[in-house]
Motif scaffolding. Structure first.
Motif, PDB file in Angstrom:
ATOM      1  N   ALA A  47       0.676  -1.213   0.049  1.00 23.56           N
ATOM      2  CA  ALA A  47      -0.105   0.121   0.010  1.00 23.56           C
ATOM      3  C   ALA A  47       0.636   1.383   0.031  1.00 23.56           C
ATOM      4  CB  ALA A  47      -0.760   0.033   1.463  1.00 23.56           C
ATOM      5  N   VAL A  48       2.026   1.266   0.694  1.00 25.34           N
ATOM      6  CA  VAL A  48       2.827   2.438   1.036  1.00 25.34           C
ATOM      7  C   VAL A  48       4.338   1.897   0.779  1.00 25.34           C
ATOM      8  CG1 VAL A  48       3.722   4.150   2.287  1.00 25.34           C
ATOM      9  CG2 VAL A  48       1.153   3.521   2.388  1.00 25.34           C
ATOM     10  N   VAL A  49       4.963   3.085   0.161  1.00 22.44           N
ATOM     11  CA  VAL A  49       6.688   2.461   0.137  1.00 22.44           C
ATOM     12  C   VAL A  49       7.182   3.685   0.941  1.00 22.44           C
ATOM     13  CG1 VAL A  49       8.710   2.951  -1.297  1.00 22.44           C
ATOM     14  CG2 VAL A  49       6.782   1.450  -2.008  1.00 22.44           C
ATOM     15  N   LEU A  50       8.257   3.221   2.042  1.00 21.84           N
ATOM     16  CA  LEU A  50       8.890   3.955   2.640  1.00 21.84           C
ATOM     17  C   LEU A  50      10.400   3.999   2.418  1.00 21.84           C
ATOM     18  CD1 LEU A  50       9.491   5.700   5.386  1.00 21.84           C
ATOM     19  CD2 LEU A  50       9.399   3.355   6.639  1.00 21.84           C
ATOM     20  N   ILE A  51      11.067   4.828   2.117  1.00 18.82           N
ATOM     21  CA  ILE A  51      12.605   4.961   1.507  1.00 18.82           C
ATOM     22  C   ILE A  51      13.329   5.800   2.643  1.00 18.82           C
ATOM     23  CG2 ILE A  51      14.086   5.871  -0.134  1.00 18.82           C
ATOM     24  CD1 ILE A  51      12.035   5.708  -2.324  1.00 18.82           C
ATOM     25  N   THR A  52      14.409   4.724   2.992  1.00 21.76           N
ATOM     26  CA  THR A  52      15.682   5.375   4.016  1.00 21.76           C
ATOM     27  C   THR A  52      16.555   5.038   3.583  1.00 21.76           C
ATOM     28  OG1 THR A  52      15.658   5.976   6.270  1.00 21.76           O
ATOM     29  CG2 THR A  52      15.391   3.774   5.613  1.00 21.76           C
ATOM     30  N   GLY A  53      17.753   5.366   4.312  1.00 20.26           N
ATOM     31  CA  GLY A  53      19.226   4.936   3.904  1.00 20.26           C
ATOM     32  C   GLY A  53      19.912   4.342   5.163  1.00 20.26           C
ATOM     33  N   ASN A  54      20.856   3.678   4.733  1.00 23.53           N
ATOM     34  CA  ASN A  54      21.642   2.624   5.671  1.00 23.53           C
ATOM     35  C   ASN A  54      22.701   3.462   6.094  1.00 23.53           C
ATOM     36  OD1 ASN A  54      22.442   0.686   7.295  1.00 23.53           O
ATOM     37  ND2 ASN A  54      23.030  -0.711   5.689  1.00 23.53           N
ATOM     38  N   GLY A  55      23.262   3.605   7.441  1.00 21.35           N
ATOM     39  CA  GLY A  55      24.441   4.166   7.774  1.00 21.35           C
ATOM     40  C   GLY A  55      23.996   5.683   8.138  1.00 21.35           C
ATOM     41  N   ARG A  56      25.089   6.649   7.903  1.00 18.81           N
ATOM     42  CA  ARG A  56      24.810   7.865   8.301  1.00 18.81           C
ATOM     43  C   ARG A  56      24.455   8.815   7.223  1.00 18.81           C
ATOM     44  NH1 ARG A  56      29.367  11.063   7.368  1.00 18.81           N
ATOM     45  NH2 ARG A  56      31.260  10.064   6.238  1.00 18.81           N
ATOM     46  N   ALA A  57      24.292   8.249   6.172  1.00 21.86           N
ATOM     47  CA  ALA A  57      23.623   9.188   5.020  1.00 21.86           C
ATOM     48  C   ALA A  57      22.461   8.297   4.364  1.00 21.86           C
ATOM     49  CB  ALA A  57      24.431   8.986   3.813  1.00 21.86           C
ATOM     50  N   ALA A  89      10.206   6.703 -12.554  1.00 24.46           N
ATOM     51  CA  ALA A  89       9.510   5.488 -11.614  1.00 24.46           C
ATOM     52  C   ALA A  89       8.921   6.389 -10.518  1.00 24.46           C
ATOM     53  CB  ALA A  89      10.387   4.691 -11.253  1.00 24.46           C
ATOM     54  N   LEU A  90       9.622   7.481  -9.999  1.00 25.63           N
ATOM     55  CA  LEU A  90       9.159   8.338  -9.058  1.00 25.63           C
ATOM     56  C   LEU A  90       7.878   9.359  -9.456  1.00 25.63           C
ATOM     57  CD1 LEU A  90      12.521   9.735  -7.552  1.00 25.63           C
ATOM     58  CD2 LEU A  90      11.008   8.408  -6.149  1.00 25.63           C
ATOM     59  N   ALA A  91       8.182   9.929 -10.642  1.00 20.22           N
ATOM     60  CA  ALA A  91       6.807  10.680 -11.198  1.00 20.22           C
ATOM     61  C   ALA A  91       5.614   9.696 -11.488  1.00 20.22           C
ATOM     62  CB  ALA A  91       7.504  11.194 -12.467  1.00 20.22           C
ATOM     63  N   GLU A  92       5.972   8.565 -11.622  1.00 22.06           N
ATOM     64  CA  GLU A  92       4.700   7.869 -11.848  1.00 22.06           C
ATOM     65  C   GLU A  92       4.393   6.936 -10.993  1.00 22.06           C
ATOM     66  OE1 GLU A  92       6.411   5.262 -15.231  1.00 22.06           O
ATOM     67  OE2 GLU A  92       6.627   7.155 -16.618  1.00 22.06           O
ATOM     68  N   PHE A  93       4.963   6.833  -9.763  1.00 21.18           N
ATOM     69  CA  PHE A  93       4.551   5.949  -8.714  1.00 21.18           C
ATOM     70  C   PHE A  93       3.214   6.204  -8.140  1.00 21.18           C
ATOM     71  CE2 PHE A  93       4.905   4.319  -4.318  1.00 21.18           C
ATOM     72  CZ  PHE A  93       5.051   2.986  -4.621  1.00 21.18           C
ATOM     73  N   PRO A  94       2.152   5.461  -8.058  1.00 21.57           N
ATOM     74  CA  PRO A  94       0.881   5.527  -7.846  1.00 21.57           C
ATOM     75  C   PRO A  94       0.437   5.637  -6.554  1.00 21.57           C
ATOM     76  CG  PRO A  94       1.094   3.321  -8.509  1.00 21.57           C
ATOM     77  CD  PRO A  94       2.289   4.111  -8.530  1.00 21.57           C
ATOM     78  N   LYS A  95       1.333   4.975  -5.759  1.00 20.55           N
ATOM     79  CA  LYS A  95       0.888   4.834  -4.164  1.00 20.55           C
ATOM     80  C   LYS A  95       1.506   6.039  -3.309  1.00 20.55           C
ATOM     81  CE  LYS A  95       0.282  -0.093  -5.087  1.00 20.55           C
ATOM     82  NZ  LYS A  95       0.825  -1.481  -5.113  1.00 20.55           N
ATOM     83  N   PRO A  96       1.140   6.181  -1.975  1.00 20.23           N
ATOM     84  CA  PRO A  96       1.960   7.139  -0.945  1.00 20.23           C
ATOM     85  C   PRO A  96       3.393   6.790  -1.002  1.00 20.23           C
ATOM     86  CG  PRO A  96      -0.174   6.450  -0.226  1.00 20.23           C
ATOM     87  CD  PRO A  96       0.070   5.311  -1.526  1.00 20.23           C
ATOM     88  N   LEU A  97       4.423   7.588  -0.999  1.00 27.07           N
ATOM     89  CA  LEU A  97       5.766   7.425  -0.946  1.00 27.07           C
ATOM     90  C   LEU A  97       6.151   8.456   0.416  1.00 27.07           C
ATOM     91  CD1 LEU A  97       8.316   6.385  -2.297  1.00 27.07           C
ATOM     92  CD2 LEU A  97       8.521   8.741  -3.224  1.00 27.07           C
ATOM     93  N   VAL A  98       6.873   7.772   1.188  1.00 30.07           N
ATOM     94  CA  VAL A  98       7.030   8.166   2.363  1.00 30.07           C
ATOM     95  C   VAL A  98       8.890   8.253   2.498  1.00 30.07           C
ATOM     96  CG1 VAL A  98       7.071   8.253   4.933  1.00 30.07           C
ATOM     97  CG2 VAL A  98       5.266   7.637   3.440  1.00 30.07           C
TER      98      VAL A  98
END
Length: 261
Positions: A47-57, A89-98
């Motif tokens: 339903a939702v995609v959550l993007i984060t990073g590993n480490g200090r960045a 892909a970001l512009a077309e992504f149809p679901k909530p992006l966090v």
């Protein structure tokens, strides 16, 4: 793998996983992230995609060593999707992006927030759009999305100055929804993501579609303008000086370039 995928409670977490390179996007990571977003878009259990990073960045943006190779190595092999494929892909992504900005974010590590439906940021994180420092142009429709999101003057400072934007500034600008202590960031971001993910996916997609429909033509036009400027400037005197200075471990000097460069 350069990206980690975790599914829980209809939230798919994508963790950029090149910590030794500050999660900078090389061709492999551009391709992996593009394909992960497309897979999540097509997966009826997400339903939702959550993007984060590993480490200090969060992400240090485009890998500058690969950018230098792209301009100087005739044998450089681009990836399947590359930067432009990720922005598609970001512009077309149809679901909530966090987005959960856990550390420094440069370039696409900052401009990706223009496509986020919600963004959370650690108090220790900071953002930079380093385009003028690299002698290039804006990217990812940021010349349109950032003024719309945070106002013209805030966007002008971000896009023109190549200066760091700290978490409190980002919150004041409206670039992020909430600022969190580092050890609370993922819990807060996930709690909001799971709140959304408990709702009908069809309704979430309808809300996003109706919100983004008026923006699509403007995003496409901004990308076309930016890509034209980027093609013109990449490999030019200012860009070469910036990349050479990076490779030599010094600050670039743009003041001695030919007039207009």
């Amino acid at each position: 793998m350069s990206i980690l995928v975790d599914d829980r409670a209809r939230v798919r977490t994508l963790t950029l996983d090149r910590p030794d390179a500050l999660n900078a996007f090389n061709e492999e990571l551009y391709d992996a992230t593009t394909e992960a977003l497309r897979a999540a878009a097509d997966d009826p259990s997400v339903a939702v995609v959550l993007i984060t990073g590993n480490g200090r960045a969060f992400s240090a943006g485009t890998d500058l060593r690969e950018m230098h190779a792209r301009t100087s190595d005739p044998n450089f092999q681009p990836g399947k999707h590359g930067f432009l494929g990720l922005i598609d892909a970001l512009a077309e992504f149809p679901k909530p992006l966090v987005c959960a900005v856990n550390g420094l974010g440069l370039g696409i590590g900052a401009t990706i927030l223009g496509f986020a439906d919600l963004a959370f940021m650690s108090t220790e994180a900071k953002l930079k759009c380093p385009f003028t420092g690299l002698g290039v142009a804006p990217e990812a429709a940021s010349s349109y999305l950032l003024p719309a999101l945070i106002g013209r003057q805030n966007a002008a400072w971000m896009l023109m100055s190549s200066e760091w934007i700290h978490a409190d500034q980002a919150k004041d600008m409206g670039l992020v929804f909430q600022v969190c202590a580092p050890d609370e960031l993922m819990d807060v971001a996930r709690r909001h993501a799971e709140t959304l993910a408990a709702k009908p996916i069809s309704s979430l997609m309808a809300v996003k579609a109706t919100m983004t429909a008026p923006l699509r033509a403007e995003i496409a036009a901004a990308r076309e303008r930016e890509n034209g400027c980027f093609r013109e400037l990449m490999g030019g005197p200012a860009n070469v000086e910036a990349l050479t200075a990076f490779a030599e471990g010094r600050e670039p000097d743009f003041t001695s370039l030919p007039a207009g460069a």
